[in-house]
Write a protein that holds these residues in place. Structure first.
Motif, PDB file in Angstrom:
ATOM      1  N   ARG A   1      -2.858  -0.829 -21.996  1.00 45.13           N
ATOM      2  CA  ARG A   1      -1.484  -1.352 -21.785  1.00 45.13           C
ATOM      3  C   ARG A   1      -1.056  -0.803 -20.443  1.00 45.13           C
ATOM      4  O   ARG A   1      -0.414  -1.322 -19.646  1.00 45.13           O
ATOM      5  CB  ARG A   1      -0.630  -1.014 -22.763  1.00 45.13           C
ATOM      6  N   LYS A   2      -1.202   0.582 -20.491  1.00 46.33           N
ATOM      7  CA  LYS A   2      -1.038   1.368 -19.219  1.00 46.33           C
ATOM      8  C   LYS A   2      -1.440   0.705 -17.907  1.00 46.33           C
ATOM      9  O   LYS A   2      -0.866   0.618 -16.750  1.00 46.33           O
ATOM     10  CB  LYS A   2      -0.933   2.924 -19.322  1.00 46.33           C
ATOM     11  N   VAL A   3      -2.647   0.420 -17.793  1.00 46.45           N
ATOM     12  CA  VAL A   3      -3.637  -0.100 -16.861  1.00 46.45           C
ATOM     13  C   VAL A   3      -3.026  -1.360 -16.494  1.00 46.45           C
ATOM     14  O   VAL A   3      -2.720  -1.550 -15.265  1.00 46.45           O
ATOM     15  CB  VAL A   3      -4.913   0.000 -17.135  1.00 46.45           C
ATOM     16  N   ARG A   4      -2.797  -1.971 -17.323  1.00 48.44           N
ATOM     17  CA  ARG A   4      -2.223  -3.665 -17.191  1.00 48.44           C
ATOM     18  C   ARG A   4      -0.801  -3.307 -16.492  1.00 48.44           C
ATOM     19  O   ARG A   4      -0.576  -4.151 -15.607  1.00 48.44           O
ATOM     20  CB  ARG A   4      -2.062  -4.189 -18.641  1.00 48.44           C
ATOM     21  N   LYS A   5      -0.003  -2.405 -17.160  1.00 52.59           N
ATOM     22  CA  LYS A   5       1.248  -2.237 -16.241  1.00 52.59           C
ATOM     23  C   LYS A   5       1.071  -1.793 -14.956  1.00 52.59           C
ATOM     24  O   LYS A   5       1.834  -2.329 -14.031  1.00 52.59           O
ATOM     25  CB  LYS A   5       2.101  -1.279 -17.224  1.00 52.59           C
ATOM     26  N   LEU A   6       0.324  -0.927 -14.752  1.00 52.01           N
ATOM     27  CA  LEU A   6       0.126  -0.428 -13.308  1.00 52.01           C
ATOM     28  C   LEU A   6      -0.499  -1.338 -12.297  1.00 52.01           C
ATOM     29  O   LEU A   6      -0.207  -1.679 -11.391  1.00 52.01           O
ATOM     30  CB  LEU A   6      -0.945   0.837 -13.444  1.00 52.01           C
ATOM     31  N   ALA A   7      -1.285  -2.406 -12.990  1.00 50.46           N
ATOM     32  CA  ALA A   7      -1.938  -3.536 -12.341  1.00 50.46           C
ATOM     33  C   ALA A   7      -0.765  -4.385 -11.946  1.00 50.46           C
ATOM     34  O   ALA A   7      -0.703  -4.827 -10.645  1.00 50.46           O
ATOM     35  CB  ALA A   7      -2.859  -4.205 -13.068  1.00 50.46           C
ATOM     36  N   VAL A   8       0.201  -4.815 -12.899  1.00 47.79           N
ATOM     37  CA  VAL A   8       1.342  -5.658 -12.430  1.00 47.79           C
ATOM     38  C   VAL A   8       2.196  -4.968 -11.582  1.00 47.79           C
ATOM     39  O   VAL A   8       2.871  -5.470 -10.450  1.00 47.79           O
ATOM     40  CB  VAL A   8       1.933  -5.968 -13.693  1.00 47.79           C
ATOM     41  N   GLU A   9       2.389  -3.596 -11.554  1.00 44.59           N
ATOM     42  CA  GLU A   9       3.238  -2.872 -10.612  1.00 44.59           C
ATOM     43  C   GLU A   9       2.682  -2.885  -9.069  1.00 44.59           C
ATOM     44  O   GLU A   9       3.369  -3.137  -8.143  1.00 44.59           O
ATOM     45  CB  GLU A   9       3.745  -1.623 -10.959  1.00 44.59           C
ATOM     46  N   HIS A  10       1.378  -2.822  -9.188  1.00 44.72           N
ATOM     47  CA  HIS A  10       0.590  -2.732  -8.060  1.00 44.72           C
ATOM     48  C   HIS A  10       0.793  -4.134  -7.460  1.00 44.72           C
ATOM     49  O   HIS A  10       0.968  -4.167  -6.132  1.00 44.72           O
ATOM     50  CB  HIS A  10      -0.772  -2.282  -8.025  1.00 44.72           C
ATOM     51  N   ALA A  11       0.650  -5.226  -8.043  1.00 48.24           N
ATOM     52  CA  ALA A  11       0.823  -6.611  -7.566  1.00 48.24           C
ATOM     53  C   ALA A  11       1.979  -6.834  -7.035  1.00 48.24           C
ATOM     54  O   ALA A  11       2.310  -7.489  -5.806  1.00 48.24           O
ATOM     55  CB  ALA A  11       0.409  -7.550  -8.551  1.00 48.24           C
ATOM     56  N   GLU A  12       3.210  -6.227  -7.704  1.00 43.42           N
ATOM     57  CA  GLU A  12       4.610  -6.383  -7.164  1.00 43.42           C
ATOM     58  C   GLU A  12       4.788  -5.711  -6.145  1.00 43.42           C
ATOM     59  O   GLU A  12       5.448  -6.339  -5.002  1.00 43.42           O
ATOM     60  CB  GLU A  12       5.474  -6.061  -8.360  1.00 43.42           C
ATOM     61  N   THR A  13       4.198  -4.492  -5.939  1.00 41.38           N
ATOM     62  CA  THR A  13       4.314  -3.718  -4.811  1.00 41.38           C
ATOM     63  C   THR A  13       3.588  -4.305  -3.428  1.00 41.38           C
ATOM     64  O   THR A  13       4.257  -4.124  -2.478  1.00 41.38           O
ATOM     65  CB  THR A  13       3.642  -2.193  -4.964  1.00 41.38           C
ATOM     66  N   ARG A  14       2.444  -4.817  -3.568  1.00 37.71           N
ATOM     67  CA  ARG A  14       1.735  -5.500  -2.526  1.00 37.71           C
ATOM     68  C   ARG A  14       2.612  -6.974  -2.124  1.00 37.71           C
ATOM     69  O   ARG A  14       2.609  -7.040  -0.783  1.00 37.71           O
ATOM     70  CB  ARG A  14       0.430  -5.862  -3.009  1.00 37.71           C
ATOM     71  N   TRP A  15       3.048  -7.512  -2.853  1.00 35.08           N
ATOM     72  CA  TRP A  15       3.796  -8.758  -2.730  1.00 35.08           C
ATOM     73  C   TRP A  15       5.293  -8.243  -2.042  1.00 35.08           C
ATOM     74  O   TRP A  15       5.274  -8.786  -0.909  1.00 35.08           O
ATOM     75  CB  TRP A  15       4.235  -9.602  -3.916  1.00 35.08           C
ATOM     76  N   LEU A  16       5.745  -7.243  -2.160  1.00 35.93           N
ATOM     77  CA  LEU A  16       7.098  -6.763  -1.670  1.00 35.93           C
ATOM     78  C   LEU A  16       6.469  -6.305  -0.216  1.00 35.93           C
ATOM     79  O   LEU A  16       7.171  -6.744   0.783  1.00 35.93           O
ATOM     80  CB  LEU A  16       7.648  -5.701  -2.172  1.00 35.93           C
ATOM     81  N   ALA A  17       5.451  -5.876  -0.169  1.00 32.20           N
ATOM     82  CA  ALA A  17       4.929  -5.180   1.164  1.00 32.20           C
ATOM     83  C   ALA A  17       4.607  -6.220   2.030  1.00 32.20           C
ATOM     84  O   ALA A  17       5.158  -6.400   3.364  1.00 32.20           O
ATOM     85  CB  ALA A  17       3.822  -4.233   0.956  1.00 32.20           C
ATOM     86  N   LEU A  18       4.129  -7.212   1.692  1.00 34.43           N
ATOM     87  CA  LEU A  18       3.752  -8.633   2.449  1.00 34.43           C
ATOM     88  C   LEU A  18       4.890  -9.225   2.910  1.00 34.43           C
ATOM     89  O   LEU A  18       5.208  -9.729   4.128  1.00 34.43           O
ATOM     90  CB  LEU A  18       2.837  -9.476   1.651  1.00 34.43           C
TER      91      LEU A  18
END
Length: 87
Positions: free
Chosen positions: A10-27
Motif C-alpha cells: 500500500r505504501k509503495v502504491r501511494k508513493l508511486a501515485v505521488e511520484h506520478a503526480e509530482t512528475r505531472w506537476l513538474a512537466l
C-alpha cells in the motif's frame, strides 16, 4: 489486521501515485516556464523595435528644433523695421 506485506504494498502504491503526480506537476511547470520565456522574448523584441522608433523620433525632433531655432534667429527682432535699402 493487514500484514506487513500488504502495508508495504500500500505504501509503495501511494508513493508511486505521488511520484506520478509530482512528475505531472513538474512537466506543467516546465511548460509554463517555456511559455513565459517565449512571452519574454516577444516583449523584448517589441521593446527593441519601440526603442528604435523612439530614438528615430527623438533625432527628428532635435533636428526640427534646430531648424526652428535657426529660422527664429533670422527673423527680425520685434519692433525692428526692415531695412528698405536691402530690399
Amino acid at each position: 489486521m493487514p500484514s506487513d506485506d500488504e502495508n508495504l504494498s500500500r505504501k509503495v502504491r501511494k508513493l508511486a501515485v505521488e511520484h506520478a503526480e509530482t512528475r505531472w506537476l513538474a512537466l506543467r511547470i516546465d511548460d509554463d516556464v517555456k511559455e513565459l520565456r517565449e512571452d519574454l522574448r516577444t516583449v523584448q523584441r517589441t521593446q527593441q523595435e519601440h526603442t528604435g522608433r523612439f530614438d528615430s523620433l527623438d533625432l527628428q525632433l532635435r533636428s526640427l528644433t534646430q531648424l526652428v531655432g535657426q529660422v527664429l534667429e533670422r527673423l527680425p527682432a520685434p519692433g525692428d523695421e526692415p531695412d528698405e535699402s536691402t530690399e
